[in-house]
Design an enzyme around this catalytic site. Structure first.
Site, short mmCIF file in Angstrom:
data_model
loop_
_atom_site.label_atom_id
_atom_site.label_comp_id
_atom_site.label_asym_id
_atom_site.label_seq_id
_atom_site.Cartn_x
_atom_site.Cartn_y
_atom_site.Cartn_z
N LYS A 226 0.64 -1.70 -0.31
CA LYS A 226 0.22 0.26 -0.04
C LYS A 226 1.05 0.87 0.27
O LYS A 226 2.61 0.60 -0.22
CB LYS A 226 -1.46 0.43 1.16
CG LYS A 226 -2.07 -1.50 0.80
CD LYS A 226 -3.05 -1.22 2.50
CE LYS A 226 -3.59 -2.23 2.61
NZ LYS A 226 -5.34 -1.80 3.46
N TYR B 50 -12.62 -2.33 -2.86
CA TYR B 50 -13.47 -2.14 -1.81
C TYR B 50 -14.49 -2.16 -2.05
O TYR B 50 -14.72 -1.68 -0.96
CB TYR B 50 -12.42 -0.75 -0.68
CG TYR B 50 -11.11 -1.17 -0.26
CD1 TYR B 50 -10.82 -1.91 -0.19
CD2 TYR B 50 -9.88 -0.26 -0.17
CE1 TYR B 50 -9.47 -2.62 0.42
CE2 TYR B 50 -8.48 -0.30 0.16
CZ TYR B 50 -8.03 -1.59 -0.03
OH TYR B 50 -7.41 -1.87 0.85
N PHE C 168 -15.54 3.79 7.91
CA PHE C 168 -13.94 3.78 7.24
C PHE C 168 -13.58 3.68 5.72
O PHE C 168 -12.57 3.90 5.03
CB PHE C 168 -13.08 2.62 7.88
CG PHE C 168 -13.81 1.52 8.01
CD1 PHE C 168 -12.68 0.58 6.35
CD2 PHE C 168 -13.93 0.48 8.51
CE1 PHE C 168 -13.03 -0.35 6.27
CE2 PHE C 168 -14.47 -0.40 8.59
CZ PHE C 168 -14.01 -1.30 7.01
N ARG D 105 -1.64 -14.03 3.47
CA ARG D 105 -3.30 -14.21 4.48
C ARG D 105 -2.33 -14.12 5.99
O ARG D 105 -1.63 -13.04 6.49
CB ARG D 105 -4.11 -14.11 4.97
CG ARG D 105 -5.13 -13.89 3.36
CD ARG D 105 -5.58 -12.77 3.62
NE ARG D 105 -5.86 -11.52 5.19
CZ ARG D 105 -7.22 -11.05 4.82
NH1 ARG D 105 -6.90 -10.04 3.95
NH2 ARG D 105 -6.97 -10.81 5.98
N THR E 245 -5.38 -7.94 10.45
CA THR E 245 -6.40 -6.73 9.65
C THR E 245 -5.38 -5.55 10.78
O THR E 245 -4.48 -4.89 9.98
CB THR E 245 -7.43 -6.33 9.40
OG1 THR E 245 -7.92 -7.50 8.82
CG2 THR E 245 -8.36 -5.45 8.86
N ARG F 159 3.02 -7.17 9.06
CA ARG F 159 2.22 -5.81 9.92
C ARG F 159 2.29 -6.03 10.68
O ARG F 159 2.32 -4.68 11.50
CB ARG F 159 0.55 -6.25 9.69
CG ARG F 159 0.09 -6.25 8.18
CD ARG F 159 -1.78 -6.86 7.93
NE ARG F 159 -2.17 -5.83 6.78
CZ ARG F 159 -3.32 -6.18 6.72
NH1 ARG F 159 -4.80 -7.60 6.80
NH2 ARG F 159 -4.09 -5.81 5.66
N ASN G 186 -1.66 -0.38 6.55
CA ASN G 186 -1.38 -1.19 7.21
C ASN G 186 -0.33 -2.33 6.41
O ASN G 186 -0.19 -3.14 6.75
CB ASN G 186 -2.34 -2.18 8.06
CG ASN G 186 -3.62 -2.20 6.64
OD1 ASN G 186 -3.37 -2.18 6.20
ND2 ASN G 186 -4.47 -3.11 7.37
N HIS H 19 -2.29 -5.36 1.13
CA HIS H 19 -3.13 -5.99 1.20
C HIS H 19 -2.58 -7.28 0.67
O HIS H 19 -2.19 -7.62 0.09
CB HIS H 19 -3.98 -4.58 0.04
CG HIS H 19 -5.33 -6.23 -0.71
ND1 HIS H 19 -6.33 -5.95 -0.34
CD2 HIS H 19 -5.69 -6.75 -1.57
CE1 HIS H 19 -6.74 -6.83 -0.43
NE2 HIS H 19 -6.69 -7.06 -1.81
N GLU I 285 -10.14 -10.04 -7.72
CA GLU I 285 -9.37 -8.89 -7.52
C GLU I 285 -7.36 -9.19 -8.61
O GLU I 285 -6.67 -7.70 -9.22
CB GLU I 285 -8.03 -8.93 -6.52
CG GLU I 285 -8.84 -8.68 -5.26
CD GLU I 285 -9.25 -8.53 -3.57
OE1 GLU I 285 -9.91 -7.89 -2.74
OE2 GLU I 285 -7.72 -9.40 -3.51
P1 DAT Z 1 -7.44 -6.65 5.31
O1 DAT Z 1 -6.99 -5.60 4.74
O2 DAT Z 1 -7.28 -7.13 6.65
O3 DAT Z 1 -8.38 -7.56 4.63
P2 DAT Z 1 -10.59 -5.74 5.47
O4 DAT Z 1 -10.55 -5.91 4.39
O5 DAT Z 1 -11.51 -5.68 6.69
O6 DAT Z 1 -8.61 -6.09 6.34
O7 DAT Z 1 -10.51 -4.31 5.32
C1 DAT Z 1 -9.54 -3.39 4.14
C2 DAT Z 1 -8.94 -2.79 5.52
O8 DAT Z 1 -8.87 -1.40 5.72
C3 DAT Z 1 -7.76 -2.98 5.77
O9 DAT Z 1 -6.66 -2.90 5.66
C4 DAT Z 1 -7.94 -1.50 7.02
C5 DAT Z 1 -9.20 -0.86 6.88
N1 DAT Z 1 -10.03 -1.44 7.73
C6 DAT Z 1 -10.94 -2.00 8.40
N2 DAT Z 1 -11.50 -2.06 9.46
C7 DAT Z 1 -11.36 -0.60 9.81
C8 DAT Z 1 -12.18 -0.71 10.66
N3 DAT Z 1 -13.08 -0.49 11.75
N4 DAT Z 1 -11.08 1.45 10.71
C9 DAT Z 1 -10.69 1.65 9.89
N5 DAT Z 1 -9.94 1.58 8.91
C10 DAT Z 1 -10.27 -0.07 8.68
MG MG Z 2 -10.12 -7.64 3.12
#
Ligand code: DAT
Ligand code: MG
Length: 153
Positions: free
Chosen positions: A12, A52, A60, A88, A94, A105, A115, A118, A130
């Protein structure tokens, strides 16, 4: 059953700015995952929203899409046995604050919104969706690593 799979991975904007591209790719290479596609690029608003889409109703979402479009990313496709789940695991949780040391991470982040990496989740079809979103077929290269016979029994 263990299967050869492809997964979509992206360093990222924070990881790029912090000079972590090489370190992160090295970890995957050393693990035995094979790079079959890579693209240094800037994500536009449409691609961010599509990538996303599952989070579009979350509070968020705007911060997330602003962040992911804020600077260049290193997008890639990695191939290997159980590649989706293995990546993963290597990424950690996350939230970097909850990620074990030794994970990407857990070693390189402190904050949920920064973080570093991705990786496609293990839900059926996520990785394929994706990969297709970021790469044309002719941007993916099939090849054999010279160490493949030593990586796999
Ligand atoms: P991951 O990236 O582990 O697959 P995700 O798909 O649930 O996680 O979320 C995508 C991204 O969004 C994640 O890398 C960081 C952000 N994110 C997730 N949950 C969040 C939250 N509760 N508050 C703020 N940002 C968040
Ligand atoms: Mg995700």
């Amino acid at each position: 059953m263990s299967e050869t799979e492809r997964t979509f991975v992206m360093v990222k904007p924070d990881g790029v700015q912090r000079g972590l591209i090489g370190e992160i790719i090295s970890r995957f290479e050393e693990r035995g995952l094979k790079l079959v596609g890579a693209k240094f690029m800037q994500i536009d608003d449409d691609l961010a929203a599509e990538h996303y889409a599952e989070h579009e109703d979350k509070p968020f979402f705007d911060d997330l899409t602003d962040f992911i479009t804020s600077g260049p990313v290193m997008a890639m496709v990695l191939e290997g046995q159980d590649a989706v789940a293995q990546v993963r695991t290597m990424m950690g949780e996350t939230d970097p604050a909850e990620s074990a040391p030794g994970t990407i991470r857990g070693d390189f982040g402190l904050d949920l919104g920064r973080n570093v990496i991705h990786g496609s989740d293990t839900e059926e079809g996520s990785a394929e969706r994706e990969i297709e979103l970021f790469f044309d077929d002719d941007e993916l290269t099939e090849w054999e690593r010279i160490d493949e016979t030593w990586l796999y029994e």
